[in-house]
Enzyme design. Structure first.
Site, PDB file in Angstrom:
ATOM      1  N   SER A 260       0.815  -1.180  -0.513  1.00 54.06           N
ATOM      2  CA  SER A 260       0.231  -0.149  -0.215  1.00 54.06           C
ATOM      3  C   SER A 260       0.898   1.307  -0.213  1.00 54.06           C
ATOM      4  CB  SER A 260      -1.001  -0.149   1.110  1.00 54.06           C
ATOM      5  OG  SER A 260      -1.629   0.812   1.175  1.00 54.06           O
TER       6      SER A 260
ATOM      7  N   GLU B 272      -2.353  -2.662  -7.831  1.00 53.85           N
ATOM      8  CA  GLU B 272      -3.094  -3.078  -7.400  1.00 53.85           C
ATOM      9  C   GLU B 272      -4.149  -1.516  -6.792  1.00 53.85           C
ATOM     10  OE1 GLU B 272      -3.768  -2.667  -3.481  1.00 53.85           O
ATOM     11  OE2 GLU B 272      -2.210  -2.013  -3.034  1.00 53.85           O
TER      12      GLU B 272
ATOM     13  N   HIS C 113      -4.722  -5.338  -0.741  1.00 54.96           N
ATOM     14  CA  HIS C 113      -5.509  -5.722   0.116  1.00 54.96           C
ATOM     15  C   HIS C 113      -6.104  -6.920   0.030  1.00 54.96           C
ATOM     16  CE1 HIS C 113      -3.743  -1.658  -1.179  1.00 54.96           C
ATOM     17  NE2 HIS C 113      -4.180  -0.845   0.840  1.00 54.96           N
TER      18      HIS C 113
END
Length: 351
Positions: free
Chosen positions: A147, A251, A321
């Site tokens: 992230s 992502e 995630h």
């Protein structure tokens, strides 16, 4: 997770830093277009000390620290807390100075063999122009996170040549399967093959963990990527590597599809998409269409930006995630098969 505010405030200017030629554990290959050696950390063993840091958003409570410690103690490590992991500055885990100090302290501490981020969030990009990349290059260590930690993984690879690891953070759900993957990567230093589970269970066909091939083919290159917002936000800075002949993986989480479209447009306009040899999309978790008159779908976006490239590409990889996500070495050489949905390490990621 609110990533929008950090995109408005992050600093993008930094001077190039030369890596010391004495940096230890250098691989024989190089980050070709960067003119730097690729550095590999030493494989971990049980009994080693792991440092835990919070380079991005603040922690909500003490339980996040306790759970992180329990996970890695169960895996056989001693755990050392960074000094400022309980700090708070707005929504950040301390001031920039505090978070930089923790990163520098962990890399300079000879007792610490690896570093794990407790969580992501926002704010790591604020640190990039003030980090000591010579210190990092001279003390290569495992760094694990994803992230917002994408900013550190990409900057460390670009500026110091260090292969870092895009994967679960301390507050992720650590299943036995994830723990086994951690051991194979960091204890055994295996030449991993990453592939979605293939068990159909009691079903006639696969319903879960499906991939979609966007363009067939097999390709080799350096694996580079992470969170789409972070990569797009770093465009134009000195902290993104040259993507020439790379295999890009991305992502995303909690973004409207129109924003995902805008970020892919940014990668196209910045010349990144035209330079890569392969592409992997993981999961776009809780990414929903928005707009009063309808919306593009994620499939539309991938069709518009990726299929015309004519390079091996697929989506649906267990990256992002989600639970049991892949632990991917950023900067390592891999072979990707877009039809089978496999990523095979061609070199050990550690020494």
């Amino acid at each position: 997770m609110d990533k929008r505010s950090f995109l408005k405030t992050m600093g993008l200017a930094a001077a190039a830093i030369t890596i010391s030629p004495s940096a230890a554990t250098a691989a024989t290959s190089s980050a070709e277009s960067q003119g730097k050696q690729v550095l590999k950390a030493t494989a971990l063993k049980k009994g080693d000390t792991l440092g835990i840091i919070t380079p991005s958003s603040a922690l909500a409570d003490e339980e996040a620290i306790q759970k992180t410690k329990e996970v890695f103690e169960t895996l056989g490590f001693k755990v050392k807390e960074a000094q400022n992991i309980r700090a708070r500055y707005g929504d950040l885990a301390g001031t920039d100075d505090q978070r930089i100090a923790d990163i520098h302290a962990m890399f300079s501490d000879p007792e610490v063999k690896g570093i794990v981020c407790i969580r992501g969030g926002t704010g790591a990009s604020r640190l990039l122009d003030r980090l000591d990349y010579n210190l990092i290059a001279n003390n290569p260590k495992v760094l694990l996170g994803y992230s917002d930690v994408t900013a550190l993984l990409l900057a460390f690879y670009t500026k110091a040549g260090l292969i870092g690891f895009h994967g679960a953070v301390g507050t992720s759900t650590w299943t036995n399967k994830l723990a086994a993957a951690f051991g194979e990567q960091f204890f055994d230093n295996k030449l991993q093959q990453y592939q979605n589970p293939t068990d159909k269970g009691d079903n006639l066909i696969m319903y879960d963990n499906r991939i979609q091939t966007l363009h067939e083919g097999v390709v080799e290159g350096r694996l580079i990527g992470g969170n789409l917002t972070l990569i797009a936000g770093l465009c134009g800075s000195d902290f993104l590597p040259d993507f020439k002949d790379a295999i890009l993986f991305v992502e995303e989480v909690e973004e409207g599809i129109e924003r995902v479209d805008r970020m892919f447009c940014q990668l196209k306009n910045a010349g990144i998409l035209s330079r890569i040899k392969g592409f992997i999309f993981g999961h776009c978790t809780d990414c929903k269409p928005s707009g009063g008159y309808g919306s593009l779908s994620l499939q539309n976006v991938l069709t518009d930006y990726i299929k015309p490239l004519g390079i091996p590409a697929y989506s649906g990889a267990r990256i992002g995630h989600i639970s049991n996500q892949f632990i991917l070495p950023v900067g390592a050489r891999v072979r990707m098969d877009a039809q089978k949905g496999t990523i095979q390490l061609l070199e050990q990621a550690l020494v």
